[in-house]
Design a protein around this motif. Structure first.
Motif, mmCIF file in Angstrom:
data_model
loop_
_atom_site.group_PDB
_atom_site.id
_atom_site.type_symbol
_atom_site.label_atom_id
_atom_site.label_comp_id
_atom_site.label_asym_id
_atom_site.label_seq_id
_atom_site.Cartn_x
_atom_site.Cartn_y
_atom_site.Cartn_z
ATOM 1 N N THR A 239 0.825 -1.207 0.000
ATOM 2 C CA THR A 239 0.000 0.000 0.000
ATOM 3 C C THR A 239 0.862 1.261 0.000
ATOM 4 O O THR A 239 2.067 1.220 0.256
ATOM 5 C CB THR A 239 -0.924 0.029 1.233
ATOM 6 N N GLN A 240 0.199 2.391 -0.248
ATOM 7 C CA GLN A 240 0.882 3.682 -0.194
ATOM 8 C C GLN A 240 1.375 3.970 1.225
ATOM 9 O O GLN A 240 2.433 4.573 1.417
ATOM 10 C CB GLN A 240 -0.071 4.792 -0.649
ATOM 11 N N ALA A 241 0.598 3.510 2.219
ATOM 12 C CA ALA A 241 1.019 3.690 3.612
ATOM 13 C C ALA A 241 2.308 2.927 3.898
ATOM 14 O O ALA A 241 3.166 3.394 4.658
ATOM 15 C CB ALA A 241 -0.089 3.231 4.554
ATOM 16 N N ASP A 242 2.463 1.757 3.276
ATOM 17 C CA ASP A 242 3.702 0.991 3.441
ATOM 18 C C ASP A 242 4.890 1.778 2.900
ATOM 19 O O ASP A 242 5.957 1.843 3.522
ATOM 20 C CB ASP A 242 3.602 -0.348 2.699
ATOM 21 N N THR A 243 4.693 2.383 1.729
ATOM 22 C CA THR A 243 5.767 3.180 1.121
ATOM 23 C C THR A 243 6.110 4.379 1.990
ATOM 24 O O THR A 243 7.283 4.718 2.170
ATOM 25 C CB THR A 243 5.352 3.654 -0.283
#
Length: 280
Positions: A239-243
């Motif tokens: 996810t974008q949150a992971d990035t």
């Protein structure tokens, strides 16, 4: 007079250590990457407290070890010792400049530095933020450089109102280099400086050793670069949150200019000089 072959004690002196290799001592300075021989744990020094040293590996995990022997530095045995306390002197900012004591931030100049990408802007703030506030330089981030020529035309740079631009992957033949050439040929080209680093993404401008790596992983063109990096490092990457979390982990390893590659350092300093050059 005659020689007495029994008059010399062959065991006298340091006969045991005569042929032993000398293991050098190494001050335990922050960010130095070492390996504990006994456990194989390798990481950057994040803290030294009393007789203990804390190491953080490339996954962000931390462990403490006693100072002393039993460490490797670049494959060679060392003895870690507490670093001597720095003598009191004039403080420096994260960029290496001398800190200006009790100085208020300058009123913002009309000149600007545009930076491609939120992460790029955060990295510039981390290292050069104090300097930029003293100089009164505002940094704005661009979501991309595809519209840079129009952005420059709307800004209408002049000798007193200059624009510096930092872009990713500015190498010959790239899309970014063609955009930079268009801006330079435009009506405001004399008052605009577009520079960039050669990396696919500004993440690579952080020295890999700061993450316990020897080099950044190579990601195939078929994969989104940041997700590919997270996957290669064993970090969450769906996810974008992971990035975003991955970037915060990387940014957290940046404390001073010494944590960044020269290819980025020189370009940012060049932009600051350009937009603060006296006009008189």
């Amino acid at each position: 007079m005659h020689d007495d072959r029994y008059s010399t004690d062959v065991l006298a002196g340091d006969w045991k250590g005569r042929n032993k290799p000398v293991i050098p001592t190494q001050p335990a300075t922050l960010d130095l990457v070492v390996e504990d021989i006994r456990t194989g744990w390798a990481g950057a020094i994040t803290r030294v407290e009393g007789k203990m040293v804390e190491l953080e590996d490339w996954k962000g995990r931390r462990r403490t070890f006693p100072l002393g022997g039993g460490f490797l530095l670049e494959g060679q045995p060392i003895t870690l010792v507490a670093a001597p306390r720095a003598s009191a002197g004039r403080a420096r900012t994260a960029s290496g400049s001398f800190a200006v004591e009790q100085e208020r931030a300058r009123v913002a100049r009309s000149s600007r530095i545009f930076v491609e990408g939120k992460h790029d802007a955060e990295l510039v703030e981390r290292v050069w933020g104090d300097d930029l506030r003293i100089e009164g330089v505002v940094v704005e981030f661009l979501s991309g450089v595809d519209d840079l020529d129009q952005i420059v035309r709307d800004f209408k740079p002049s000798r007193e109102r200059r624009v510096g631009v930092l872009v990713d992957h500015l190498v010959p033949g790239s899309k970014e280099s063609r955009i930079a050439e268009t801006v330079a040929r435009g009506p405001f080209g004399a008052h605009v400086l577009v520079v960039g680093h050669p990396y696919v993404d500004v993440w690579q401008a952080v020295k890999p050793e700061r993450l316990g790596l020897t080099e950044w992983p190579t990601i195939p063109r078929s994969m989104e670069w940041k997700k590919g990096i997270c996957k290669a490092l064993g970090w969450p990457h769906e996810t974008q949150a992971d990035t975003a979390r991955a970037w915060q982990r990387i940014l957290g390893q940046v404390r001073t200019f010494a944590d960044l590659e020269p290819q980025l350092l020189g370009r940012v300093e060049q932009l600051i000089d350009f937009v603060t050059e006296p006009t008189a």
